[in-house]
Motif scaffolding. Structure first.
Motif, mmCIF file in Angstrom:
data_model
loop_
_atom_site.group_PDB
_atom_site.id
_atom_site.type_symbol
_atom_site.label_atom_id
_atom_site.label_comp_id
_atom_site.label_asym_id
_atom_site.label_seq_id
_atom_site.Cartn_x
_atom_site.Cartn_y
_atom_site.Cartn_z
ATOM 1 N N SER A 19 0.845 -1.195 0.000
ATOM 2 C CA SER A 19 0.000 0.000 0.000
ATOM 3 C C SER A 19 0.880 1.245 0.000
ATOM 4 O O SER A 19 1.845 1.324 0.765
ATOM 5 N N ILE A 20 0.544 2.191 -0.863
ATOM 6 C CA ILE A 20 1.286 3.446 -0.888
ATOM 7 C C ILE A 20 1.050 4.227 0.398
ATOM 8 O O ILE A 20 1.975 4.822 0.963
ATOM 9 N N SER A 21 -0.172 4.221 0.900
ATOM 10 C CA SER A 21 -0.477 4.967 2.121
ATOM 11 C C SER A 21 0.293 4.389 3.322
ATOM 12 O O SER A 21 0.822 5.136 4.141
ATOM 13 N N LYS A 22 0.369 3.056 3.413
ATOM 14 C CA LYS A 22 1.118 2.442 4.509
ATOM 15 C C LYS A 22 2.607 2.760 4.394
ATOM 16 O O LYS A 22 3.280 3.034 5.394
ATOM 17 N N ALA A 23 3.120 2.719 3.159
ATOM 18 C CA ALA A 23 4.536 3.022 2.954
ATOM 19 C C ALA A 23 4.837 4.473 3.309
ATOM 20 O O ALA A 23 5.875 4.773 3.898
ATOM 21 N N ALA A 24 3.909 5.373 2.963
ATOM 22 C CA ALA A 24 4.101 6.790 3.281
ATOM 23 C C ALA A 24 4.173 7.005 4.786
ATOM 24 O O ALA A 24 5.019 7.760 5.286
ATOM 25 N N ARG A 25 3.295 6.327 5.520
ATOM 26 C CA ARG A 25 3.323 6.440 6.985
ATOM 27 C C ARG A 25 4.602 5.847 7.560
ATOM 28 O O ARG A 25 5.220 6.412 8.465
ATOM 29 N N GLU A 26 5.005 4.709 7.014
ATOM 30 C CA GLU A 26 6.210 4.039 7.499
ATOM 31 C C GLU A 26 7.454 4.902 7.276
ATOM 32 O O GLU A 26 8.346 4.975 8.129
ATOM 33 N N ARG A 55 -7.806 -2.206 -2.283
ATOM 34 C CA ARG A 55 -7.159 -2.754 -1.083
ATOM 35 C C ARG A 55 -5.686 -2.358 -0.989
ATOM 36 O O ARG A 55 -5.014 -2.702 -0.043
ATOM 37 N N GLY A 56 -5.208 -1.646 -2.004
ATOM 38 C CA GLY A 56 -3.814 -1.227 -1.992
ATOM 39 C C GLY A 56 -3.143 -1.458 -3.328
ATOM 40 O O GLY A 56 -3.667 -1.075 -4.374
ATOM 41 N N THR A 57 -1.990 -2.128 -3.309
ATOM 42 C CA THR A 57 -1.235 -2.396 -4.533
ATOM 43 C C THR A 57 -0.744 -3.839 -4.553
ATOM 44 O O THR A 57 -0.523 -4.447 -3.510
#
Length: 299
Positions: A19-26, A55-57
């Motif tokens: 997920s791009i959003s999860k990676a951005a937060r990480e 659901r993401g990527t």
């Protein structure tokens, strides 16, 4: 065309987290900027790296290829840092895997001496089955591991530690086994799947046409010894491991055919990974007899 390491790190994070959003937060990075960098990478490579969905990527086939190279690149960078900073003084992290039986009986003296002589080494011991330890070394999670042989893999260096004798362990209070066929009426006590001793036990019974009625998995050596002592079942373990328990736990040891009763304990490590000074010294200390007494050698 040039690809900077930062964008590869971004790509790796998105691929790993899905997920791009999860990676951005990480990464503590703006999602819009991360999206733009991934799109720029796809444009430079002229290929689609991710399937986008609600659901993401998910990686495309080309994305999977790039991820394998990206993982390798960062592994090499980490090794370069280790090699450059290695001043031939044992220090820093050292992660070693071991079978539980080896850790319980063979390693305490070695680990104590190693810690005394090299206190700046951040030593970690992880126990698991032979299968788990092999995978740990192959996946760069372990610097080396003690496992049961034979092990054949093109990426691994395997050094024989010692030959162990496996023996059938029973309770001294129960009637002695008069025939191997009687084993099928006893509960078989084993470590979890992936344990080489369990595999050898099953191979021996299969060769004799014996199918045990019940197999019970236990997670620790003490658990198996305790259950055998209490008459719950029987097990197959190295003689060196169980000899000290014979009197206090009321155990009987029985020899089995040599083709199943002999097994080598190996020390394994990756051929392609930089060998740190800490690992070199650990192997050297193992080789001088500290591991198993005067009769033990890494050869």
């Amino acid at each position: 065309m040039s690809i900077d390491l930062q964008v590869l790190k971004f790509f790796q994070a998105v691929a790993t987290l899905g997920s791009i959003s999860k990676a951005a937060r990480e990464l503590n990075y703006a999602q819009s900027n991360l999206t733009a960098r991934i799109q720029q990478l796809e444009s430079e490579l002229q290929t689609k790296l991710f399937y986008r969905h609600n659901r993401g990527t998910t990686l495309t086939d080309k994305g999977k290829v790039l991820l394998s190279y990206t993982d390798e690149i960062f592994k090499l960078i980490d090794e370069v840092k280790i090699a450059i900073s290695d001043d031939q003084t044992p220090k820093g992290p050292l992660v070693i895997g071991s079978m539980e039986t080896t850790a319980a009986v063979r390693l305490p003296t070695l680990l104590s001496k190693f810690h005394r002589e090299y206190p700046t080494v951040d030593f970690t011991l992880k126990t698991g089955t032979t299968e788990q330890n092999v995978q740990g070394v192959l996946q760069y999670e372990l610097d080396g591991a003690f496992v049961a042989g034979p092990i054949e893999h093109p990426d691994l260096t395997c050094k024989i530690v010692i030959e162990e004798e496996l023996v059938l362990v029973t309770n001294s209070f129960n009637p002695p086994l008069s025939s191997i066929k009687e084993i099928q009426y006893r509960t078989i006590l084993v470590f979890r799947s992936g344990c080489s001793y369990r595999t050898r036990f099953e191979e021996w019974l299969q060769s004799e046409g014996v199918i045990p009625e019940k197999i019970m998995e236990l997670g620790t050596l003490d658990g198996i010894i305790g259950c055998v002592s209490a008459g719950l079942g029987i097990s197959l373990l190295p003689r060196s491991v169980v000899e000290k328990y014979v009197k206090e736990a009321h155990l009987l040891l029985h020899s089995i055919p040599s083709q199943f009763g002999k097994v080598h304990t190996l020390f394994i490590y990756r051929k392609d990974k930089y060998m740190s000074t800490s690992l070199k010294e650990f192997i050297e200390m193992s080789n001088n007899g500290t591991l198993l007494g005067n009769h033990a050698r890494l050869v």
